[in-house]
Design a protein around this motif. Sequence first.
Motif, PDB file in Angstrom:
ATOM      1  N   SER A   1      21.788 -10.466 -11.703  1.00 57.54           N
ATOM      2  CA  SER A   1      21.189  -9.700 -12.801  1.00 57.54           C
ATOM      3  C   SER A   1      19.675  -9.853 -12.814  1.00 57.54           C
ATOM      4  CB  SER A   1      21.773 -10.167 -14.140  1.00 57.54           C
ATOM      5  OG  SER A   1      23.180  -9.996 -14.169  1.00 57.54           O
ATOM      6  N   ILE A   2      19.207 -11.027 -12.441  1.00 60.43           N
ATOM      7  CA  ILE A   2      17.755 -11.269 -12.403  1.00 60.43           C
ATOM      8  C   ILE A   2      17.125 -10.604 -11.180  1.00 60.43           C
ATOM      9  CG2 ILE A   2      15.989 -13.064 -12.142  1.00 60.43           C
ATOM     10  CD1 ILE A   2      17.941 -14.906 -13.716  1.00 60.43           C
ATOM     11  N   LEU A   3      17.785 -10.740 -10.026  1.00 61.11           N
ATOM     12  CA  LEU A   3      17.226 -10.213  -8.783  1.00 61.11           C
ATOM     13  C   LEU A   3      17.076  -8.701  -8.792  1.00 61.11           C
ATOM     14  CD1 LEU A   3      19.002 -12.384  -6.059  1.00 61.11           C
ATOM     15  CD2 LEU A   3      16.579 -12.357  -6.617  1.00 61.11           C
ATOM     16  N   ILE A   4      17.984  -8.010  -9.445  1.00 61.85           N
ATOM     17  CA  ILE A   4      17.949  -6.549  -9.404  1.00 61.85           C
ATOM     18  C   ILE A   4      16.659  -5.994 -10.018  1.00 61.85           C
ATOM     19  CG2 ILE A   4      19.059  -6.054 -11.643  1.00 61.85           C
ATOM     20  CD1 ILE A   4      20.726  -3.927 -10.135  1.00 61.85           C
ATOM     21  N   MET A   5      16.065  -6.747 -10.948  1.00 60.92           N
ATOM     22  CA  MET A   5      14.794  -6.337 -11.535  1.00 60.92           C
ATOM     23  C   MET A   5      13.614  -7.062 -10.894  1.00 60.92           C
ATOM     24  SD  MET A   5      15.309  -4.016 -13.866  1.00 60.92           S
ATOM     25  CE  MET A   5      13.936  -4.092 -15.015  1.00 60.92           C
ATOM     26  N   SER A   6      13.781  -8.351 -10.580  1.00 61.47           N
ATOM     27  CA  SER A   6      12.651  -9.133 -10.079  1.00 61.47           C
ATOM     28  C   SER A   6      12.176  -8.663  -8.711  1.00 61.47           C
ATOM     29  CB  SER A   6      13.017 -10.617 -10.014  1.00 61.47           C
ATOM     30  OG  SER A   6      13.993 -10.859  -9.011  1.00 61.47           O
ATOM     31  N   LYS A   7      13.092  -8.140  -7.891  1.00 58.16           N
ATOM     32  CA  LYS A   7      12.701  -7.655  -6.573  1.00 58.16           C
ATOM     33  C   LYS A   7      11.731  -6.485  -6.660  1.00 58.16           C
ATOM     34  CE  LYS A   7      16.613  -9.121  -3.722  1.00 58.16           C
ATOM     35  NZ  LYS A   7      17.761  -8.672  -2.886  1.00 58.16           N
ATOM     36  N   ALA A   8      11.747  -5.810  -7.798  1.00 61.73           N
ATOM     37  CA  ALA A   8      10.842  -4.669  -7.979  1.00 61.73           C
ATOM     38  C   ALA A   8       9.477  -5.089  -8.509  1.00 61.73           C
ATOM     39  CB  ALA A   8      11.472  -3.664  -8.949  1.00 61.73           C
ATOM     40  N   GLY A   9       9.267  -6.383  -8.758  1.00 61.74           N
ATOM     41  CA  GLY A   9       8.044  -6.847  -9.416  1.00 61.74           C
ATOM     42  C   GLY A   9       6.767  -6.436  -8.713  1.00 61.74           C
ATOM     43  N   ALA A  10       6.582  -6.853  -7.450  1.00 55.99           N
ATOM     44  CA  ALA A  10       5.342  -6.556  -6.730  1.00 55.99           C
ATOM     45  C   ALA A  10       5.202  -5.056  -6.481  1.00 55.99           C
ATOM     46  CB  ALA A  10       5.309  -7.319  -5.409  1.00 55.99           C
ATOM     47  N   GLY A  11       6.311  -4.403  -6.139  1.00 53.46           N
ATOM     48  CA  GLY A  11       6.265  -2.974  -5.842  1.00 53.46           C
ATOM     49  C   GLY A  11       5.874  -2.131  -7.036  1.00 53.46           C
TER      50      GLY A  11
ATOM     51  N   ALA B   1       4.295  -3.152  -9.665  1.00 59.90           N
ATOM     52  CA  ALA B   1       2.932  -3.489 -10.064  1.00 59.90           C
ATOM     53  C   ALA B   1       1.916  -2.702  -9.230  1.00 59.90           C
ATOM     54  CB  ALA B   1       2.687  -4.993  -9.909  1.00 59.90           C
ATOM     55  N   MET B   2       2.142  -2.600  -7.919  1.00 60.00           N
ATOM     56  CA  MET B   2       1.251  -1.812  -7.070  1.00 60.00           C
ATOM     57  C   MET B   2       1.362  -0.323  -7.389  1.00 60.00           C
ATOM     58  SD  MET B   2      -0.566  -3.819  -5.199  1.00 60.00           S
ATOM     59  CE  MET B   2      -1.200  -2.805  -3.866  1.00 60.00           C
ATOM     60  N   PHE B   3       2.565   0.144  -7.711  1.00 60.87           N
ATOM     61  CA  PHE B   3       2.765   1.547  -8.109  1.00 60.87           C
ATOM     62  C   PHE B   3       1.942   1.844  -9.359  1.00 60.87           C
ATOM     63  CE2 PHE B   3       4.910   5.057 -10.207  1.00 60.87           C
ATOM     64  CZ  PHE B   3       5.236   5.903  -9.153  1.00 60.87           C
ATOM     65  N   SER B   4       1.980   0.919 -10.324  1.00 56.85           N
ATOM     66  CA  SER B   4       1.210   1.082 -11.554  1.00 56.85           C
ATOM     67  C   SER B   4      -0.281   1.097 -11.267  1.00 56.85           C
ATOM     68  CB  SER B   4       1.545  -0.041 -12.540  1.00 56.85           C
ATOM     69  OG  SER B   4       0.789   0.066 -13.719  1.00 56.85           O
ATOM     70  N   MET B   5      -0.722   0.289 -10.305  1.00 57.93           N
ATOM     71  CA  MET B   5      -2.137   0.280  -9.942  1.00 57.93           C
ATOM     72  C   MET B   5      -2.539   1.604  -9.303  1.00 57.93           C
ATOM     73  SD  MET B   5      -4.210  -2.416  -7.594  1.00 57.93           S
ATOM     74  CE  MET B   5      -3.261  -3.726  -8.310  1.00 57.93           C
ATOM     75  N   GLY B   6      -1.652   2.176  -8.484  1.00 59.15           N
ATOM     76  CA  GLY B   6      -1.934   3.479  -7.896  1.00 59.15           C
ATOM     77  C   GLY B   6      -2.079   4.551  -8.960  1.00 59.15           C
ATOM     78  N   ILE B   7      -1.236   4.493  -9.992  1.00 55.46           N
ATOM     79  CA  ILE B   7      -1.339   5.421 -11.119  1.00 55.46           C
ATOM     80  C   ILE B   7      -2.686   5.257 -11.821  1.00 55.46           C
ATOM     81  CG2 ILE B   7      -0.470   5.825 -13.459  1.00 55.46           C
ATOM     82  CD1 ILE B   7       2.327   5.461 -12.387  1.00 55.46           C
ATOM     83  N   PHE B   8      -3.080   4.005 -12.044  1.00 57.71           N
ATOM     84  CA  PHE B   8      -4.357   3.731 -12.701  1.00 57.71           C
ATOM     85  C   PHE B   8      -5.519   4.308 -11.889  1.00 57.71           C
ATOM     86  CE2 PHE B   8      -8.096   1.006 -13.167  1.00 57.71           C
ATOM     87  CZ  PHE B   8      -8.323   1.111 -14.528  1.00 57.71           C
ATOM     88  N   MET B   9      -5.471   4.135 -10.569  1.00 56.13           N
ATOM     89  CA  MET B   9      -6.522   4.671  -9.703  1.00 56.13           C
ATOM     90  C   MET B   9      -6.589   6.193  -9.809  1.00 56.13           C
ATOM     91  SD  MET B   9      -5.980   2.470  -6.231  1.00 56.13           S
ATOM     92  CE  MET B   9      -6.967   3.662  -5.326  1.00 56.13           C
ATOM     93  N   ALA B  10      -5.417   6.830  -9.873  1.00 56.17           N
ATOM     94  CA  ALA B  10      -5.373   8.294  -9.919  1.00 56.17           C
ATOM     95  C   ALA B  10      -5.966   8.847 -11.203  1.00 56.17           C
ATOM     96  CB  ALA B  10      -3.928   8.771  -9.760  1.00 56.17           C
ATOM     97  N   LEU B  11      -5.925   8.053 -12.269  1.00 54.64           N
ATOM     98  CA  LEU B  11      -6.459   8.505 -13.557  1.00 54.64           C
ATOM     99  C   LEU B  11      -7.978   8.345 -13.643  1.00 54.64           C
ATOM    100  CD1 LEU B  11      -3.734   7.047 -15.963  1.00 54.64           C
ATOM    101  CD2 LEU B  11      -4.066   9.448 -15.334  1.00 54.64           C
ATOM    102  N   GLN B  12      -8.571   7.622 -12.673  1.00 50.56           N
ATOM    103  CA  GLN B  12     -10.024   7.426 -12.672  1.00 50.56           C
ATOM    104  C   GLN B  12     -10.709   8.579 -11.941  1.00 50.56           C
ATOM    105  OE1 GLN B  12     -10.875   4.674 -14.521  1.00 50.56           O
ATOM    106  NE2 GLN B  12      -8.644   4.597 -14.676  1.00 50.56           N
ATOM    107  N   GLU B  13     -11.958   8.822 -12.285  1.00 53.46           N
ATOM    108  CA  GLU B  13     -12.712   9.887 -11.628  1.00 53.46           C
ATOM    109  C   GLU B  13     -13.090   9.524 -10.199  1.00 53.46           C
ATOM    110  OE1 GLU B  13     -16.077  10.906 -13.947  1.00 53.46           O
ATOM    111  OE2 GLU B  13     -14.927  11.613 -15.681  1.00 53.46           O
TER     112      GLU B  13
ATOM    113  N   TYR C   1       0.812  -1.215   0.000  1.00 55.94           N
ATOM    114  CA  TYR C   1       0.000   0.000   0.000  1.00 55.94           C
ATOM    115  C   TYR C   1       0.846   1.265   0.000  1.00 55.94           C
ATOM    116  CZ  TYR C   1      -4.170  -2.752   0.341  1.00 55.94           C
ATOM    117  OH  TYR C   1      -5.174  -3.631   0.055  1.00 55.94           O
ATOM    118  N   VAL C   2       2.081   1.163   0.480  1.00 53.26           N
ATOM    119  CA  VAL C   2       2.999   2.292   0.341  1.00 53.26           C
ATOM    120  C   VAL C   2       3.275   2.555  -1.132  1.00 53.26           C
ATOM    121  CG1 VAL C   2       5.345   3.118   0.804  1.00 53.26           C
ATOM    122  CG2 VAL C   2       4.062   1.953   2.609  1.00 53.26           C
ATOM    123  N   ALA C   3       3.592   1.474  -1.878  1.00 52.92           N
ATOM    124  CA  ALA C   3       3.831   1.617  -3.319  1.00 52.92           C
ATOM    125  C   ALA C   3       2.588   2.114  -4.037  1.00 52.92           C
ATOM    126  CB  ALA C   3       4.291   0.275  -3.910  1.00 52.92           C
ATOM    127  N   LEU C   4       1.418   1.595  -3.644  1.00 57.35           N
ATOM    128  CA  LEU C   4       0.151   2.028  -4.240  1.00 57.35           C
ATOM    129  C   LEU C   4      -0.077   3.524  -4.012  1.00 57.35           C
ATOM    130  CD1 LEU C   4      -2.657   0.855  -5.457  1.00 57.35           C
ATOM    131  CD2 LEU C   4      -3.451   1.140  -3.109  1.00 57.35           C
TER     132      LEU C   4
END
Length: 361
Positions: A243-253, A255-267, A18-21
Motif C-alpha cells: 500500500s505504501i509502495l504504490i504511492m511512494s514509487k511515484a514520489g520523484a517522478g 515531483a519532477m512532473f510538477s516542476m515541469g508544470i511550474f516551468m511551463a507557467l513561467q515566461e 528529465y522525462v517526467a520533467l
Amino acid sequence: MIGWQDVYKVIEAMFPLYVALTLGYGSVRWWNIFTPEQCGAINRFVCFFTLPLFTFEFTAHVDPFLWNVRFIAADVISKAIIVAVLAFWAKWSTKGSYGWSITSFSLCTLTNSLVVGVPLMKAMYGPMAVDLVVQSSVIQAIIWLTILLFVLEFRRTGLDVSSAASNINDGNKEEQGNKDLEGNTLVVVGGDDDHKPSFWSLMKVVWLKLAMNPNSYAVYIGIIWALVANRWHLEMPGILEGSILIMSKAGAGTAMFSMGIFMALQEKMIACGPRLTVFGMVLRFIAGPAAMAIGCIAAGLHGDVLRVAIIQSALPQSITSFIFAKEYGLHAEVISTAVIFGTMVSLPALIAYYILLDFLH
C-alpha cells in the motif's frame, strides 16, 4: 577510477527524471492539458501524498544501529555553520533577508542523494559510500527538511496573520473616514499593535498546521519502525508495504512532473535569471562542500569517508526543496532552476571533486 560504464549508470538513473520533467512541461506549454488552478492542485498532491510516503518508505528500510556517528556529526556541524552564517547575515546585514536565508540554506545543504548520489557513490567508492549517502538522506529528512518545513510554515503563518491584521486595520480606518465625513470628527481605534499575535499564539497556529501536514511526521514514523524492526528483526506486513509502495514509487517522478508544470507557467525557461542561477550554483557546488570540509575536520573524518562526505554534499539540489518552495511561495523559481541546472552540471562537477580529492590524497 570511474569508467564510462559507471558514468552511464549515473546518466541512466538521472534520465527518467528529465522525462517526467518534459512531460510536465509539455502538458501545459504544448498540449494545454492543465489549467493554472489544476497545476496548483497537482503540486499539493505531490506535497501531501507522494512525498510523505516516499520519505517514509526509504526511512523505514534503513538500519540506524549501523550508522557512522562521526559522519553524521560532520554533517550536523557543516549545516550548523551555514545556519549560523545565514542567521548573522539576516540579522545584521543591511541586505539581510530571512526569506533569502531560508532559500540559501536549501541551496547550500539539501541534496538529491538517493537518485543521483547512490549510483555515483557506488561507482566511486563502493557499498560503503552507498550506506553513507543513505544515512545522509535520512538525517536530511529527519532534521533539516523538518526544520525547513517549520520555518516555511512559521513564515507563511506570520504573513497570513499580518495580512489579516492589516485588512482589519484598513477596515477600521475606512469606517473612521466615513464617520469623519458624516460628523466632522475623527476617532482613532485599532492600531497595528491591537492585532499583533503573541509569539506563543503564533506558534500554536504553526504546530496545528504542521500536525495536519504528513511531511512533518512521515520520517519519524519511518525511523521508529526502522529502530523497532532492526531491534527485534521484524518485517513489515506485505499488505502494508504494498500500500505504501504504490504511492511512494511515484514520489520523484511526480515531483519532477510538477516542476515541469511550474516551468511551463513561467515566461522564461530560466525563471530566476542568469545572476541568481550562478548564485545558486555557487552555493550548491562550492559553499556546501566547503562547510562540509570544515565539519569533517571538526569531526575527525579521514580517508574515503571524508571524501564521500565532501562529494555527497555537492550532489544536485533536492527535489523536495522545490515542492516545499512552491507550496509555501518562497523563491520557487530559484529552487527549480537549481534542481534543473544543478542536475545537469552535477556529473562533471562531482567527477572533478573525485579527481581533486584523490590527487590531494
